[in-house]
Scaffold this motif. Structure first.
Motif, PDB file in Angstrom:
ATOM      1  N   GLU A   1      66.342  66.548  43.700  1.00 45.64           N
ATOM      2  CA  GLU A   1      67.194  65.858  44.471  1.00 45.64           C
ATOM      3  C   GLU A   1      68.767  65.973  44.133  1.00 45.64           C
ATOM      4  OE1 GLU A   1      64.943  62.160  44.992  1.00 45.64           O
ATOM      5  OE2 GLU A   1      63.485  63.053  46.246  1.00 45.64           O
ATOM      6  N   GLU A   2      69.016  65.613  43.015  1.00 47.44           N
ATOM      7  CA  GLU A   2      70.385  65.903  42.334  1.00 47.44           C
ATOM      8  C   GLU A   2      70.964  67.034  42.885  1.00 47.44           C
ATOM      9  OE1 GLU A   2      69.907  64.919  38.215  1.00 47.44           O
ATOM     10  OE2 GLU A   2      69.643  62.761  38.460  1.00 47.44           O
ATOM     11  N   ILE A   3      70.312  68.133  42.551  1.00 43.98           N
ATOM     12  CA  ILE A   3      70.766  69.437  42.706  1.00 43.98           C
ATOM     13  C   ILE A   3      71.082  69.552  44.362  1.00 43.98           C
ATOM     14  CG2 ILE A   3      70.067  72.115  42.998  1.00 43.98           C
ATOM     15  CD1 ILE A   3      68.465  71.663  40.489  1.00 43.98           C
ATOM     16  N   GLU A   4      70.070  69.097  45.263  1.00 43.29           N
ATOM     17  CA  GLU A   4      70.474  68.981  46.747  1.00 43.29           C
ATOM     18  C   GLU A   4      71.779  68.543  47.111  1.00 43.29           C
ATOM     19  OE1 GLU A   4      66.361  69.579  49.131  1.00 43.29           O
ATOM     20  OE2 GLU A   4      66.671  67.550  48.308  1.00 43.29           O
ATOM     21  N   GLY A   5      71.864  67.220  46.327  1.00 44.42           N
ATOM     22  CA  GLY A   5      73.280  66.461  46.643  1.00 44.42           C
ATOM     23  C   GLY A   5      74.377  67.253  46.256  1.00 44.42           C
ATOM     24  N   GLN A   6      74.449  68.022  45.270  1.00 45.06           N
ATOM     25  CA  GLN A   6      75.339  68.689  44.695  1.00 45.06           C
ATOM     26  C   GLN A   6      75.852  69.790  45.444  1.00 45.06           C
ATOM     27  OE1 GLN A   6      75.680  69.800  40.108  1.00 45.06           O
ATOM     28  NE2 GLN A   6      73.888  68.419  39.983  1.00 45.06           N
TER      29      GLN A   6
ATOM     30  N   ASP B   1      78.089  68.910  48.325  1.00 44.32           N
ATOM     31  CA  ASP B   1      79.328  68.340  48.158  1.00 44.32           C
ATOM     32  C   ASP B   1      80.173  69.412  48.188  1.00 44.32           C
ATOM     33  OD1 ASP B   1      81.497  67.693  46.903  1.00 44.32           O
ATOM     34  OD2 ASP B   1      80.794  66.873  44.818  1.00 44.32           O
ATOM     35  N   PRO B   2      81.312  69.179  49.232  1.00 48.82           N
ATOM     36  CA  PRO B   2      82.368  70.178  49.517  1.00 48.82           C
ATOM     37  C   PRO B   2      82.870  70.826  48.251  1.00 48.82           C
ATOM     38  CG  PRO B   2      82.533  68.371  51.113  1.00 48.82           C
ATOM     39  CD  PRO B   2      81.584  67.914  49.963  1.00 48.82           C
ATOM     40  N   ALA B   3      83.180  69.928  47.366  1.00 51.44           N
ATOM     41  CA  ALA B   3      83.927  70.514  46.156  1.00 51.44           C
ATOM     42  C   ALA B   3      83.142  71.607  45.541  1.00 51.44           C
ATOM     43  CB  ALA B   3      83.873  69.341  44.986  1.00 51.44           C
ATOM     44  N   VAL B   4      81.841  71.920  45.566  1.00 49.50           N
ATOM     45  CA  VAL B   4      81.016  72.884  45.083  1.00 49.50           C
ATOM     46  C   VAL B   4      81.171  74.053  45.792  1.00 49.50           C
ATOM     47  CG1 VAL B   4      78.700  73.506  44.356  1.00 49.50           C
ATOM     48  CG2 VAL B   4      79.212  71.123  44.250  1.00 49.50           C
ATOM     49  N   TYR B   5      81.462  73.929  47.162  1.00 47.35           N
ATOM     50  CA  TYR B   5      81.522  75.337  48.011  1.00 47.35           C
ATOM     51  C   TYR B   5      82.567  76.521  47.476  1.00 47.35           C
ATOM     52  CZ  TYR B   5      79.423  72.217  51.647  1.00 47.35           C
ATOM     53  OH  TYR B   5      78.373  71.519  52.126  1.00 47.35           O
ATOM     54  N   GLY B   6      83.527  75.721  46.745  1.00 47.85           N
ATOM     55  CA  GLY B   6      84.605  76.604  46.481  1.00 47.85           C
ATOM     56  C   GLY B   6      84.331  77.362  44.889  1.00 47.85           C
ATOM     57  N   ASP B   7      83.164  76.845  44.321  1.00 46.68           N
ATOM     58  CA  ASP B   7      82.752  77.254  43.026  1.00 46.68           C
ATOM     59  C   ASP B   7      81.591  78.285  43.232  1.00 46.68           C
ATOM     60  OD1 ASP B   7      82.177  77.773  40.291  1.00 46.68           O
ATOM     61  OD2 ASP B   7      82.679  75.857  39.763  1.00 46.68           O
ATOM     62  N   LEU B   8      81.929  79.626  43.647  1.00 49.98           N
ATOM     63  CA  LEU B   8      80.522  80.358  43.873  1.00 49.98           C
ATOM     64  C   LEU B   8      79.793  80.509  42.837  1.00 49.98           C
ATOM     65  CD1 LEU B   8      79.686  82.569  46.050  1.00 49.98           C
ATOM     66  CD2 LEU B   8      81.136  84.178  44.769  1.00 49.98           C
ATOM     67  N   GLU B   9      80.229  80.458  41.442  1.00 44.91           N
ATOM     68  CA  GLU B   9      79.260  80.675  40.286  1.00 44.91           C
ATOM     69  C   GLU B   9      78.512  79.548  40.347  1.00 44.91           C
ATOM     70  OE1 GLU B   9      79.741  81.189  35.430  1.00 44.91           O
ATOM     71  OE2 GLU B   9      81.325  81.824  36.743  1.00 44.91           O
ATOM     72  N   LYS B  10      78.909  78.484  40.290  1.00 46.86           N
ATOM     73  CA  LYS B  10      78.281  77.109  40.209  1.00 46.86           C
ATOM     74  C   LYS B  10      77.221  77.004  41.341  1.00 46.86           C
ATOM     75  CE  LYS B  10      78.410  72.085  39.675  1.00 46.86           C
ATOM     76  NZ  LYS B  10      79.507  70.685  39.468  1.00 46.86           N
ATOM     77  N   MET B  11      77.502  77.327  42.638  1.00 50.13           N
ATOM     78  CA  MET B  11      76.833  77.291  43.739  1.00 50.13           C
ATOM     79  C   MET B  11      75.548  78.252  43.696  1.00 50.13           C
ATOM     80  SD  MET B  11      76.923  75.722  46.759  1.00 50.13           S
ATOM     81  CE  MET B  11      76.168  75.730  48.462  1.00 50.13           C
ATOM     82  N   MET B  12      75.750  79.441  43.088  1.00 51.56           N
ATOM     83  CA  MET B  12      74.767  80.451  42.814  1.00 51.56           C
ATOM     84  C   MET B  12      73.924  79.916  42.011  1.00 51.56           C
ATOM     85  SD  MET B  12      76.632  84.125  42.868  1.00 51.56           S
ATOM     86  CE  MET B  12      75.432  85.079  42.403  1.00 51.56           C
TER      87      MET B  12
ATOM     88  N   GLU C   1      68.367  77.478  40.507  1.00 49.49           N
ATOM     89  CA  GLU C   1      67.666  76.652  39.890  1.00 49.49           C
ATOM     90  C   GLU C   1      66.872  75.850  41.181  1.00 49.49           C
ATOM     91  OE1 GLU C   1      67.964  72.728  36.987  1.00 49.49           O
ATOM     92  OE2 GLU C   1      69.852  73.568  37.774  1.00 49.49           O
ATOM     93  N   GLN C   2      67.644  75.712  42.294  1.00 48.90           N
ATOM     94  CA  GLN C   2      66.575  74.821  43.494  1.00 48.90           C
ATOM     95  C   GLN C   2      65.513  75.842  43.997  1.00 48.90           C
ATOM     96  OE1 GLN C   2      68.419  75.248  47.397  1.00 48.90           O
ATOM     97  NE2 GLN C   2      67.838  73.310  48.016  1.00 48.90           N
ATOM     98  N   LYS C   3      65.541  76.986  43.928  1.00 46.68           N
ATOM     99  CA  LYS C   3      64.728  78.115  44.343  1.00 46.68           C
ATOM    100  C   LYS C   3      63.312  77.826  43.281  1.00 46.68           C
ATOM    101  CE  LYS C   3      64.133  82.647  46.355  1.00 46.68           C
ATOM    102  NZ  LYS C   3      64.814  83.830  46.912  1.00 46.68           N
ATOM    103  N   GLU C   4      63.800  77.904  41.963  1.00 45.21           N
ATOM    104  CA  GLU C   4      62.784  77.990  41.137  1.00 45.21           C
ATOM    105  C   GLU C   4      62.045  76.701  41.014  1.00 45.21           C
ATOM    106  OE1 GLU C   4      64.926  78.625  37.274  1.00 45.21           O
ATOM    107  OE2 GLU C   4      65.190  80.758  37.768  1.00 45.21           O
ATOM    108  N   LEU C   5      62.639  75.607  41.575  1.00 43.50           N
ATOM    109  CA  LEU C   5      61.883  74.166  41.391  1.00 43.50           C
ATOM    110  C   LEU C   5      61.274  74.156  42.560  1.00 43.50           C
ATOM    111  CD1 LEU C   5      64.495  71.803  39.644  1.00 43.50           C
ATOM    112  CD2 LEU C   5      62.410  72.964  38.664  1.00 43.50           C
ATOM    113  N   MET C   6      61.461  74.678  43.687  1.00 42.70           N
ATOM    114  CA  MET C   6      61.076  74.387  45.113  1.00 42.70           C
ATOM    115  C   MET C   6      59.402  74.231  45.265  1.00 42.70           C
ATOM    116  SD  MET C   6      62.019  75.660  48.659  1.00 42.70           S
ATOM    117  CE  MET C   6      63.886  75.462  48.763  1.00 42.70           C
ATOM    118  N   PRO C   7      58.841  75.211  44.656  1.00 43.75           N
ATOM    119  CA  PRO C   7      57.452  75.455  44.587  1.00 43.75           C
ATOM    120  C   PRO C   7      56.629  74.232  44.111  1.00 43.75           C
ATOM    121  CG  PRO C   7      58.232  77.450  44.078  1.00 43.75           C
ATOM    122  CD  PRO C   7      59.334  76.499  44.093  1.00 43.75           C
ATOM    123  N   LEU C   8      57.348  73.781  42.846  1.00 46.17           N
ATOM    124  CA  LEU C   8      56.677  72.734  42.037  1.00 46.17           C
ATOM    125  C   LEU C   8      56.915  71.435  42.715  1.00 46.17           C
ATOM    126  CD1 LEU C   8      55.652  71.944  39.052  1.00 46.17           C
ATOM    127  CD2 LEU C   8      57.710  72.161  38.435  1.00 46.17           C
ATOM    128  N   VAL C   9      58.130  71.153  43.298  1.00 43.05           N
ATOM    129  CA  VAL C   9      58.391  69.797  44.251  1.00 43.05           C
ATOM    130  C   VAL C   9      57.636  69.753  45.338  1.00 43.05           C
ATOM    131  CG1 VAL C   9      60.124  68.421  45.285  1.00 43.05           C
ATOM    132  CG2 VAL C   9      60.784  69.742  42.925  1.00 43.05           C
TER     133      VAL C   9
END
Length: 353
Positions: free
Chosen positions: A13-18, A21-32, A37-45
């Motif tokens: 849920e913290e990842i989804e929140g980040q 965040d509009p501030a993350v949009y400009g950081d392509l590396e962080k967004m990727m 990480e979200q994709k890896e955790l999704m089946p588990l969650v």
């Protein structure tokens, strides 16, 4: 286990929140990174949340069971919920097993004809076609890097890159010696011949990030020598940087500015350290390749393709499928699924010991 899963859900849920965040949009590396990480955790969650829903259904049904008017309906729900809870718990146990860090990577597949002469080379071509068709069915990209053919259209050796999500997780079990039993096209008397082909599946090497710790550096300044006029002789603008863990020494005196010389020297040092890491990685992959390929002798095998009987046998798990035509046309999922299941069972056994 449930406490650990709750923590994972909170992190998800913290990842989804980040990611919102509009501030993350400009950081392509962080967004990727967050997206991966979200994709890896999704089946588990999602499985954990499904478990909570069925647990709540079970609790509600247990309360209703005390009411005579709802007893039969409640019992049916209790039985269904119990079965679902057990199934979901088993799925979560498997999902929580340690992941292979290479699973999400692209792969380099190397195929080499082993014992059997031209027939081995022809079968190597068949295996290359099989993996290519499997990759195409998955929507993965294939790039041939090296392809050494024989006069009859066989393959002495070939290397190709397969790019796709989870390519290594699916293909890593293909490493080893593949044995074929069939009547060669080159055999006039119709005798069955046994030949071998070696396959190595390697995770594609990614760029190695170099992290240079300041405390690992010894920086010396000295006066530049050679041409440059009075300035270079009067000031200590030249830089010598020694990387203490490796003993690498870089000197730079091309610029009059000590700052510029230091900046250049650090870039050179970083490049040399990167080269060392990549060389180390290359040597590790070469060692892995040697361990996977073996000698290519007929007795070393992970799988046998018997064409007269129309069967494929994987000797590691004792599975035989009478679907040789479909398998040679890229229908590998049934084999691979069985190998994945066996691997998971082995990991579960190890975790319990």
């Amino acid at each position: 286990m449930l406490e650990k899963l709750k923590d994972i859900e909170t992190h998800y849920e913290e990842i989804e929140g980040q990611m919102m965040d509009p501030a993350v949009y400009g950081d392509l590396e962080k967004m990727m990174r967050l997206s991966r990480e979200q994709k890896e955790l999704m089946p588990l969650v999602e499985t954990y949340r499904a478990l909570l829903v069925r647990q709540a259904d079970f609790d509600t049904a247990m309360e209703l069971a005390s009411d005579p008017d709802f007893k039969d309906v409640a019992q049916e729900e209790i039985n269904g919920a119990k079965a679902d809870i057990e199934r979901l718990k088993e799925e979560l146990t498997i999902l929580l097993l340690p992941k292979d860090p290479n699973d999400r990577k692209n792969v380099i597949v190397e195929i080499r004809a082993g014992a059997g002469g031209e027939e081995a080379a022809l079968f190597a071509h068949s295996l290359m076609r099989m993996y290519t068709m499997y990759a195409e069915n998955k929507g993965w990209r294939i790039e041939v890097m090296n392809h050494n053919e024989t006069e009859l259209g066989g393959v002495k050796e070939a290397e190709f890159l397969i790019q796709g999500e989870g390519a290594y997780s699916r293909l890593k079990f293909e490493s080893g010696v593949h044995r074929v039993q069939r009547v060669p096209e080159t055999e006039s008397q119709g005798r069955i011949q046994t030949s071998t082909v070696t396959v190595a599946v390697l995770p594609e090497a990614e760029d190695v990030d170099v992290n240079i710790d300041a405390k690992d550096l010894q920086i010396d300044t000295y006066r530049s020598s050679g041409a440059g006029g009075q300035h270079v002789n009067k000031t200590e603008s030249a830089i010598r940087i020694t990387h203490l863990p490796t003993g690498l020494v870089v000197e730079c005196q091309d610029e009059r500015s000590q700052y510029k010389n230091k900046d250049r020297a650090m870039k050179i040092l970083a490049s040399r350290l990167l080269d060392m890491e990549q060389q180390k990685q290359h040597n590790a992959i070469a060692a892995e390749r040697r361990s996977q390929i073996g000698s290519g002798d007929r007795s070393e095998r992970i799988r046998t393709y018997n064409f007269p009987q129309g069967r494929v046998t994987d000797h590691r798990i004792g599975l035989t499928l009478y679907k040789i035509d479909a398998i040679m046309n890229g229908a590998l999922d049934e084999l691979i699924d069985a190998l994945v299941t066996a691997d998971q069972a082995e990991k579960l056994k190890s975790s319990e010991e």
